[in-house]
Structure formats: structure tokens, C-alpha cells
Design a protein around this motif. Structure first.
Motif, PDB file in Angstrom:
ATOM      1  N   MET A   1       0.856  -1.194   0.000  1.00  0.00           N
ATOM      2  CA  MET A   1       0.000   0.000   0.000  1.00  0.00           C
ATOM      3  C   MET A   1       0.890   1.242   0.000  1.00  0.00           C
ATOM      4  SD  MET A   1      -3.014   1.282  -0.054  1.00  0.00           S
ATOM      5  CE  MET A   1      -4.013  -0.158   0.354  1.00  0.00           C
ATOM      6  N   THR A   2       0.507   2.229  -0.803  1.00  0.00           N
ATOM      7  CA  THR A   2       1.280   3.455  -0.878  1.00  0.00           C
ATOM      8  C   THR A   2       0.610   4.559  -0.083  1.00  0.00           C
ATOM      9  OG1 THR A   2       0.123   3.970  -2.925  1.00  0.00           O
ATOM     10  CG2 THR A   2       2.280   2.915  -3.110  1.00  0.00           C
ATOM     11  N   VAL A   3       1.360   5.604   0.141  1.00  0.00           N
ATOM     12  CA  VAL A   3       0.881   6.751   0.902  1.00  0.00           C
ATOM     13  C   VAL A   3       0.889   7.968  -0.015  1.00  0.00           C
ATOM     14  CG1 VAL A   3       1.663   5.826   3.079  1.00  0.00           C
ATOM     15  CG2 VAL A   3       3.222   7.181   1.740  1.00  0.00           C
ATOM     16  N   PRO A   4       0.394   9.126   0.434  1.00  0.00           N
ATOM     17  CA  PRO A   4       0.343  10.296  -0.444  1.00  0.00           C
ATOM     18  C   PRO A   4       1.674  10.585  -1.132  1.00  0.00           C
ATOM     19  CG  PRO A   4      -0.901  10.729   1.531  1.00  0.00           C
ATOM     20  CD  PRO A   4      -0.239   9.386   1.728  1.00  0.00           C
ATOM     21  N   ILE A   5       1.563  11.088  -2.334  1.00  0.00           N
ATOM     22  CA  ILE A   5       2.721  11.232  -3.208  1.00  0.00           C
ATOM     23  C   ILE A   5       3.063  12.692  -3.448  1.00  0.00           C
ATOM     24  CG2 ILE A   5       2.587   9.059  -4.434  1.00  0.00           C
ATOM     25  CD1 ILE A   5       0.872  12.174  -5.667  1.00  0.00           C
ATOM     26  N   PRO A   7       5.626  15.195  -6.432  1.00  0.00           N
ATOM     27  CA  PRO A   7       6.052  15.162  -7.828  1.00  0.00           C
ATOM     28  C   PRO A   7       7.270  14.298  -8.074  1.00  0.00           C
ATOM     29  CG  PRO A   7       6.629  17.253  -6.791  1.00  0.00           C
ATOM     30  CD  PRO A   7       5.746  16.518  -5.833  1.00  0.00           C
ATOM     31  N   GLU A   8       7.945  13.880  -7.010  1.00  0.00           N
ATOM     32  CA  GLU A   8       9.135  13.036  -7.192  1.00  0.00           C
ATOM     33  C   GLU A   8       8.780  11.568  -7.327  1.00  0.00           C
ATOM     34  OE1 GLU A   8       8.268  12.932  -2.814  1.00  0.00           O
ATOM     35  OE2 GLU A   8       8.162  14.393  -4.432  1.00  0.00           O
ATOM     36  N   GLY A   9       7.507  11.217  -7.210  1.00  0.00           N
ATOM     37  CA  GLY A   9       7.112   9.828  -7.401  1.00  0.00           C
ATOM     38  C   GLY A   9       6.320   9.299  -6.231  1.00  0.00           C
ATOM     39  N   ILE A  10       6.029   8.018  -6.260  1.00  0.00           N
ATOM     40  CA  ILE A  10       5.198   7.382  -5.255  1.00  0.00           C
ATOM     41  C   ILE A  10       6.086   6.687  -4.232  1.00  0.00           C
ATOM     42  CG2 ILE A  10       3.449   5.625  -4.873  1.00  0.00           C
ATOM     43  CD1 ILE A  10       2.339   6.245  -7.598  1.00  0.00           C
ATOM     44  N   HIS A  11       5.922   7.061  -2.969  1.00  0.00           N
ATOM     45  CA  HIS A  11       6.734   6.503  -1.904  1.00  0.00           C
ATOM     46  C   HIS A  11       6.042   5.330  -1.236  1.00  0.00           C
ATOM     47  CE1 HIS A  11      10.039   9.459  -1.522  1.00  0.00           C
ATOM     48  NE2 HIS A  11       9.178  10.250  -2.117  1.00  0.00           N
ATOM     49  N   ASP A  12       6.809   4.356  -0.856  1.00  0.00           N
ATOM     50  CA  ASP A  12       6.302   3.241  -0.079  1.00  0.00           C
ATOM     51  C   ASP A  12       6.008   3.700   1.342  1.00  0.00           C
ATOM     52  OD1 ASP A  12       7.177   0.748   1.842  1.00  0.00           O
ATOM     53  OD2 ASP A  12       6.177   0.064   0.029  1.00  0.00           O
ATOM     54  N   ALA A  13       5.016   3.045   1.970  1.00  0.00           N
ATOM     55  CA  ALA A  13       4.629   3.440   3.319  1.00  0.00           C
ATOM     56  C   ALA A  13       5.789   3.333   4.299  1.00  0.00           C
ATOM     57  CB  ALA A  13       3.461   2.575   3.788  1.00  0.00           C
ATOM     58  N   ALA A  14       6.729   2.442   4.030  1.00  0.00           N
ATOM     59  CA  ALA A  14       7.864   2.243   4.927  1.00  0.00           C
ATOM     60  C   ALA A  14       8.979   3.251   4.666  1.00  0.00           C
ATOM     61  CB  ALA A  14       8.401   0.823   4.778  1.00  0.00           C
ATOM     62  N   GLY A  15       8.761   4.182   3.730  1.00  0.00           N
ATOM     63  CA  GLY A  15       9.762   5.203   3.446  1.00  0.00           C
ATOM     64  C   GLY A  15      10.798   4.778   2.434  1.00  0.00           C
ATOM     65  N   ALA A  16      10.505   3.738   1.653  1.00  0.00           N
ATOM     66  CA  ALA A  16      11.431   3.289   0.613  1.00  0.00           C
ATOM     67  C   ALA A  16      11.536   4.355  -0.473  1.00  0.00           C
ATOM     68  CB  ALA A  16      10.946   1.965   0.022  1.00  0.00           C
ATOM     69  N   PRO A  17      12.537   4.266  -1.344  1.00  0.00           N
ATOM     70  CA  PRO A  17      12.660   5.248  -2.432  1.00  0.00           C
ATOM     71  C   PRO A  17      11.399   5.277  -3.287  1.00  0.00           C
ATOM     72  CG  PRO A  17      14.643   3.908  -2.260  1.00  0.00           C
ATOM     73  CD  PRO A  17      13.631   3.282  -1.356  1.00  0.00           C
ATOM     74  N   PRO A  18      11.177   6.385  -3.997  1.00  0.00           N
ATOM     75  CA  PRO A  18       9.957   6.508  -4.794  1.00  0.00           C
ATOM     76  C   PRO A  18       9.929   5.528  -5.960  1.00  0.00           C
ATOM     77  CG  PRO A  18      11.447   8.317  -5.251  1.00  0.00           C
ATOM     78  CD  PRO A  18      12.011   7.584  -4.078  1.00  0.00           C
ATOM     79  N   GLU A 176       9.369 -12.309  -9.663  1.00  0.00           N
ATOM     80  CA  GLU A 176      10.136 -11.369 -10.478  1.00  0.00           C
ATOM     81  C   GLU A 176       9.469  -9.994 -10.517  1.00  0.00           C
ATOM     82  OE1 GLU A 176       8.664 -14.124 -11.507  1.00  0.00           O
ATOM     83  OE2 GLU A 176       9.942 -15.351 -12.795  1.00  0.00           O
ATOM     84  N   ALA A 177       8.126  -9.995 -10.485  1.00  0.00           N
ATOM     85  CA  ALA A 177       7.421  -8.718 -10.536  1.00  0.00           C
ATOM     86  C   ALA A 177       7.744  -7.874  -9.307  1.00  0.00           C
ATOM     87  CB  ALA A 177       5.916  -8.949 -10.651  1.00  0.00           C
ATOM     88  N   GLN A 178       7.722  -8.493  -8.139  1.00  0.00           N
ATOM     89  CA  GLN A 178       8.074  -7.776  -6.916  1.00  0.00           C
ATOM     90  C   GLN A 178       9.535  -7.356  -6.944  1.00  0.00           C
ATOM     91  OE1 GLN A 178       6.006  -6.859  -4.290  1.00  0.00           O
ATOM     92  NE2 GLN A 178       7.817  -5.669  -3.700  1.00  0.00           N
ATOM     93  N   ALA A 179      10.397  -8.253  -7.409  1.00  0.00           N
ATOM     94  CA  ALA A 179      11.825  -7.928  -7.490  1.00  0.00           C
ATOM     95  C   ALA A 179      12.065  -6.774  -8.447  1.00  0.00           C
ATOM     96  CB  ALA A 179      12.614  -9.162  -7.930  1.00  0.00           C
ATOM     97  N   LEU A 180      11.293  -6.743  -9.534  1.00  0.00           N
ATOM     98  CA  LEU A 180      11.441  -5.657 -10.497  1.00  0.00           C
ATOM     99  C   LEU A 180      11.035  -4.329  -9.881  1.00  0.00           C
ATOM    100  CD1 LEU A 180      12.086  -4.739 -13.377  1.00  0.00           C
ATOM    101  CD2 LEU A 180       9.706  -5.234 -13.976  1.00  0.00           C
ATOM    102  N   GLY A 181       9.906  -4.322  -9.177  1.00  0.00           N
ATOM    103  CA  GLY A 181       9.474  -3.094  -8.515  1.00  0.00           C
ATOM    104  C   GLY A 181      10.505  -2.595  -7.525  1.00  0.00           C
ATOM    105  N   ASP A 182      11.081  -3.513  -6.754  1.00  0.00           N
ATOM    106  CA  ASP A 182      12.099  -3.125  -5.778  1.00  0.00           C
ATOM    107  C   ASP A 182      13.328  -2.545  -6.474  1.00  0.00           C
ATOM    108  OD1 ASP A 182      10.461  -4.012  -3.758  1.00  0.00           O
ATOM    109  OD2 ASP A 182      11.458  -5.955  -3.532  1.00  0.00           O
ATOM    110  N   ALA A 183      13.723  -3.159  -7.587  1.00  0.00           N
ATOM    111  CA  ALA A 183      14.895  -2.675  -8.322  1.00  0.00           C
ATOM    112  C   ALA A 183      14.635  -1.298  -8.932  1.00  0.00           C
ATOM    113  CB  ALA A 183      15.279  -3.677  -9.405  1.00  0.00           C
ATOM    114  N   ILE A 184      13.397  -1.077  -9.401  1.00  0.00           N
ATOM    115  CA  ILE A 184      13.062   0.228  -9.962  1.00  0.00           C
ATOM    116  C   ILE A 184      13.082   1.293  -8.878  1.00  0.00           C
ATOM    117  CG2 ILE A 184      11.171   1.552 -10.991  1.00  0.00           C
ATOM    118  CD1 ILE A 184      10.479  -0.943 -12.633  1.00  0.00           C
TER     119      ILE A 184
END
Length: 562
Positions: A1-5, A7-18, A176-184
Motif C-alpha cells: 500500500m502506498t501513501v500520499p505522493i 512530484p518526485e514519485g510514489i513513496h512506499d509506506a515504509a519510506g522506501a525510495p519513490p 520477479e514482478a516484486q523484485a522488479l518493482g524493488d529494483a526500480i
């Protein structure tokens, strides 16, 4: 689940990169590239004032023209209709600021390069009322005659939660889909290329529907059927079922279908401002020069009717007025099919394999029907239910998706009665605007029998089917299984070092060329590719420390399939 975004992108709720549209096919940081204070490149002084034909005045064409002007070149823009392309905002006389978005209408904040230009052009965005989105007061799902009201997914019957869980499980089963999202998120180029390369090799021949059918989570047809009608994010996805699953994975792993925003005042403002806003830091040109100011009468040249190569490596263009002009370089940003039929095109423009790629292009059709109403009456509360009398609506009836656009309680409102794609769009082609409106009102009456929508309508309906537009022939490209190789040829065409000299100097940009067709970010990214190509063609270069897409191409080029 994501939190408010932001212009730099969508941040993960845990504070991961956008999460941004960084790749996956070509993981180049376009957003960092255009934000760098050193600029995106320059041409030698002897190239200043060189003219470049830019064919097409949509987002990609106007962006190409603006950035070429900034470098000191002279873009000459050709446009068959009006500045905007598929960013077409229809206004209503007497109601300023209220626009019906006939094409692009919702933009994910993961489109960070696009948002850079929105900011540069001084445009604001606001949340778009997608089904069950935070900006949407309520959603009604009407399938097979059963109507369900919801403010959140939990309000719908359990079968809908089961469908949502089936999709989540399907993605989880493909780690792989989750791994791809994490890598992006981390912009880990090596990991992106490794994971995405494996997915491309495994799934290039797979349809979206075939992918679902192979998932145990979607073993029941009823789940696949509801998923097709309701989908995730923007609504039903059954019109995408025949398309390559790679198209869908690109969307999911870059958050292209999440947290959408609309452009306040209409999306067409972006290409219009790229066209008419002065570029104060432009080389060669006087302060205050704009793309528009370089054009006679402040208007683009008309429709291109013929495009051919002439000695010694030039491009000669005939336009609808009969004017013939010649340029040392040209950028084509329109739909590729135009080069096959509406423009008499020299076969020597591009290699034969690239012509094949254009011929194999698959477009998705799309239709919209809008009506202007006297006020946002849908916010009225039904005393019998305590709910709004009308909601954002997803249905299997002819209207399919209905969106309610609120401009304030004391102003008229706008209803997109219907937004349909593919076969659902084709069903509307023979109908006049009034007939389309009547058909949609009939569908909605079955869902809201006590709501007299017609009594609130204060202007004639506006409608558009992109597949019948001469200069588009479709809303956007959507690759079918097996089309990866074709897409690679078109996207990589801007890097012309390996092309025979007789094929250089002509560049393609826009939706067709993009890996993310249907999303404005792709038009922006391919425009920047073409700008780099033109710059390189004239002997220019990028600033040290801010390499362009062509400079790092060999390190991050899309994988090649056998």
C-alpha cells in the motif's frame, strides 16, 4: 500500500525510495537528466540556426521543438489540426476552466519527467476520481444487473475482495514482478536488466488473459470475468486481455495505474505552453523567443502530405498548402500508420525492418462521451439511503465507465458518461453525439432509476472516437504477443551510429515509439531521445556529468531477443 505522493514519485509506506517510470526496458533517469542545471546538451556554434522539421504538434512534438530551440536550432513545426495531439481538451462557451478531456486525462505521479515539464510550465494538478480512489466520494459497481455501492473495497461483496486478492496472489506467485518493482525503486540498473530480461524472454509470447488463466488464483472463470469488468486502479481491463502481458507488467511495476492526477484547466495546456512560452535560456535566439515566435504568423505549418529524402542527406517536405521545403534533419512524432497512408513517404526514410515494425503496430481504439450539467447534483444525498444519488460507476452496460468531475458547488459539473476502449468503442462508431448520449443515459437510468440526469444537461454532448480520426487512427499503441522485437526497433531508432549513413537524420518520437504507450511519460521520454539524436547529428554533445540517453545507450540498451 502506498501513501500520499509528491512530484518526485510514489513513496512506499515504509519510506522506501519513490517508485517511478524508470525503465524497465531502458532504465535511464530522464527525470534527473532534465532537472540537471547543466542542461541536456548543446550543439556547436556553427550549427546555430539550423532548421529541423518537427512533424506533429502533440506533447512529444512540442517538447522536441522547445528543447531544440533551447539548444539554438530552429524547429519548424508542422501540425495537421491544432496544437495538442491526444492532449485534447474541449471547452464549453461561457464556462471557462471546465474542459472535457477527449484524450489524456489522468497522469500517474510516477511520470516524474512529465511532472518536471508540468512544473516548468506552471501547471497544477489535482486528484483524479478513479474508482475507489481517495478523491472519489463513492463508487457503484453494476454487473449483471446487480448494483453495489462502495466507498472502499471492503464495502463490496466478498467476491470483489477475492478478485483483488487473486490479482495480488498472481503477482506474488511471480516473484520477479516484486523484485522488479524493488529494483526500480532503488534504480538498480543491473538488477532491473537481469529481472526484466528474464521476464521478456519468458512472456513475450503471452497474452494478458493467458497469463491470468495460468494462475491458480484465477482458476475460476467468474473471477477472471469480474476482474475484466472491474480490474484494478482505473477500472476494467478486459479490453487489454488480448495484449502482451509485458504491457501490463510495465504498468504495474512502475505504478502507472496508481494515484492518478488531472491537469487543472485541461491537459492541452501543456503542449500549448511548450509551444508559446518563451525559452529565456535559449542559445542563439533573443531572450523571450518561443517556438511560436519563430513561426510566420505565430502558427505552425499545415498538414504534411509528402516526406522524402533528397541529396545530400536532406529531407524535403510538401505540406497541404503546396509549399515545399527542405531540412537537414526531421523528427516525426505522429502515429506511425500515417507514414503508411496519409503521408506519401519515401521508403528510404528508415530501414525495411523498421517499416515492418510500423506495419505491425496495434492500436487500441477509444471513445468518450461528455455532458455539461448545471451543478454537481450527484452530491445530493438520497434521504432514503443516506448516500449520494450518483457515484463514479463501473458497469458491464454500454457506458462501461462513468466519471463525475466537480468544479465547485456553485459551478456547472461535467460527466464523462462513457469511456470505452477497443470493441466497446467500435460499437459506438455509427452513432451521432446525441445518439451516444441517449444510449449512455439509458444505461445509467437502469442503474439510477430515480435520477433524472437529462434534466441537468445544459450543453450539447461532446464525443470523440480516436480510431476514426484521420491523423491518429487509434487512441494509443498496445503491443500484442510477439511484438517486443518490433517495439525495440522503433524505440532504439534514435541511436543511429549503427545505421547505414543513408538512413540517418530522420528521427521518430511519441507514443508509438514508447515502451509505455498510452502514458504521457512515454511521449516525453522518446521526445528527449529524439532531441539527443538531433543534437548528435549536428555534432553536439551533452555536458560532462549529465550524459544523455544516447551516451549510455550501450550500457542499458533494451535486451535483444534471438
Amino acid at each position: 500500500m502506498t501513501v500520499p505522493i509528491g512530484p518526485e514519485g510514489i513513496h512506499d509506506a515504509a519510506g522506501a525510495p519513490p517508485l517511478t517510470m524508470f525503465g524497465p526496458d531502458f532504465p535511464f533517469a530522464y527525470d534527473d537528466y532534465v532537472r540537471d542545471s547543466r542542461g541536456i546538451g548543446s550543439v556547436p556554434a556553427q550549427a546555430y540556426g539550423q532548421r529541423v522539421a518537427v512533424i506533429g504538434g502533440g506533447l512529444s512534438g512540442t517538447l522536441v521543438a522547445r528543447e531544440l530551440l533551447r539548444m539554438g536550432l530552429e524547429p519548424v513545426l508542422y501540425e495537421a489540426d491544432e496544437i495538442g495531439g491526444r492532449m485534447r481538451s474541449v471547452s464549453f462557451d461561457g464556462y471557462p476552466g471546465i474542459t472535457a478531456e477527449m484524450g489524456s486525462m489522468r497522469f500517474p505521479p510516477s511520470s516524474t519527467t512529465l511532472f518536471h515539464y508540468l512544473d516548468e510550465m506552471g501547471l497544477q494538478t489535482s486528484p483524479f476520481p478513479n474508482p475507489l480512489a481517495d478523491a472519489t466520494a463513492s463508487t457503484v459497481v453494476d454487473l449483471k444487473g446487480e448494483k453495489h455501492f462502495a466507498r472502499a473495497l471492503a464495502d463490496l461483496p466478498d467476491i470483489y475482495a477475492e478478485v483483488a486478492q487473486a490479482w495480488a496472489r498472481t503477482l506474488d506467485d511471480h516473484a520477479e514482478a516484486q523484485a522488479l518493482g524493488d529494483a526500480i525503486r532503488k534504480r538498480d540498473v543491473a538488477q532491473i536488466r537481469e529481472v526484466w530480461g528474464d521476464l521478456v524472454r519468458r512472456y513475450d509470447d503471452e497474452t494478458f488473459y493467458g497469463f491470468l488463466c495460468k494462475s491458480e488464483a484465477f482458476a475460476r472463470f467468474s473471477l477472471r470475468e469480474i476482474f475484466g469488468q472491474v480490474g484494478f486502479g482505473t477500472g476494467g481491463w478486459d479490453t487489454d486481455f488480448p495484449n502482451s502481458i509485458l504491457e501490463i507488467l510495465r504498468v504495474v511495476c512502475t505504478a502507472a495505474d496508481d494515484h492518478h492526477r488531472g491537469i487543472v484547466g485541461g491537459s492541452q495546456q501543456l503542449p500549448q505552453r511548450l509551444w508559446n512560452t518563451p525559452v529565456d535560456d535559449a542559445k542563439h535566439w533573443p531572450a523571450g523567443s518561443s517556438v511560436q515566435s519563430l513561426h510566420e504568423g505565430g502558427v505552425p505549418r499545415p498538414r504534411v502530405t509528402e516526406l522524402r529524402r533528397t541529396h545530400p542527406g536532406n529531407f524535403t517536405i510538401t505540406d497541404q498548402s503546396g509549399r515545399i521545403d527542405t531540412f537537414p534533419a526531421a523528427v516525426f512524432t505522429g502515429q506511425g500508420w500515417m507514414l503508411l497512408n496519409t503521408v506519401r513517404s519515401d521508403e528510404r526514410l528508415i530501414p525495411i525492418d523498421h517499416w515492418t515494425a510500423i506495419e505491425r503496430t496495434h492500436y487500441m481504439g477509444s471513445s468518450k462521451v461528455f455532458v455539461l450539467v448545471d451543478r454537481p447534483f450527484w452530491k445530493d444525498i438520497d434521504p432514503a439511503t443516506g448516500r449520494e444519488v450518483m457515484s463514479m460507476t463501473l458497469t458491464d452496460r454500454m457506458s462501461r465507465g462513468t466519471y463525475l468531475l466537480d468544479f465547485g458547488d456553485d459551478r456547472p459539473g461535467l460527466i464523462c458518461l462513457s469511456y470505452t476502449w477497443a470493441d466497446d468503442s467500435l460499437k459506438l462508431l455509427p452513432l451521432s453525439p446525441t445518439e451516444r448520449m441517449d444510449l449512455m443515459l439509458k444505461s445509467l437510468h437502469e442503474i439510477y432509476p430515480d435520477v433524472d440526469i437529462r434534466s441537468h444537461i445544459i450543453a450539447s454532448p461532446v464525443t470523440l472516437s480516436w480510431e476514426t480520426e484521420r491523423d491518429f487512427m487509434g487512441a494509443f499503441k498496445a503491443n500484442l504477443p510477439g511484438h517486443y522485437r518490433y517495439q525495440r526497433r522503433l524505440f532504439t531508432h534514435f541511436k543511429q551510429d549503427n545505421l547505414a549513413p543513408e538512413y540517418r537524420g530522420f528521427f521518430m518520437a511519441g507514443d508509438d515509439v514508447s515502451w509505455t504507450a498510452g502514458w504521457a511519460e512515454g511521449a516525453v521520454q522518446t521526445a528527449l531521445n529524439a532531441v539527443w539524436g538531433v543534437m548528435n547529428h549536428f555534432g553536439g554533445s551533452t555536458a560532462e556529468g549529465n550524459p544523455g540517453p544516447g551516451d549510455v545507450f550501450d550500457d542499458i540498451a533494451p535486451i535483444e531477443l534471438d
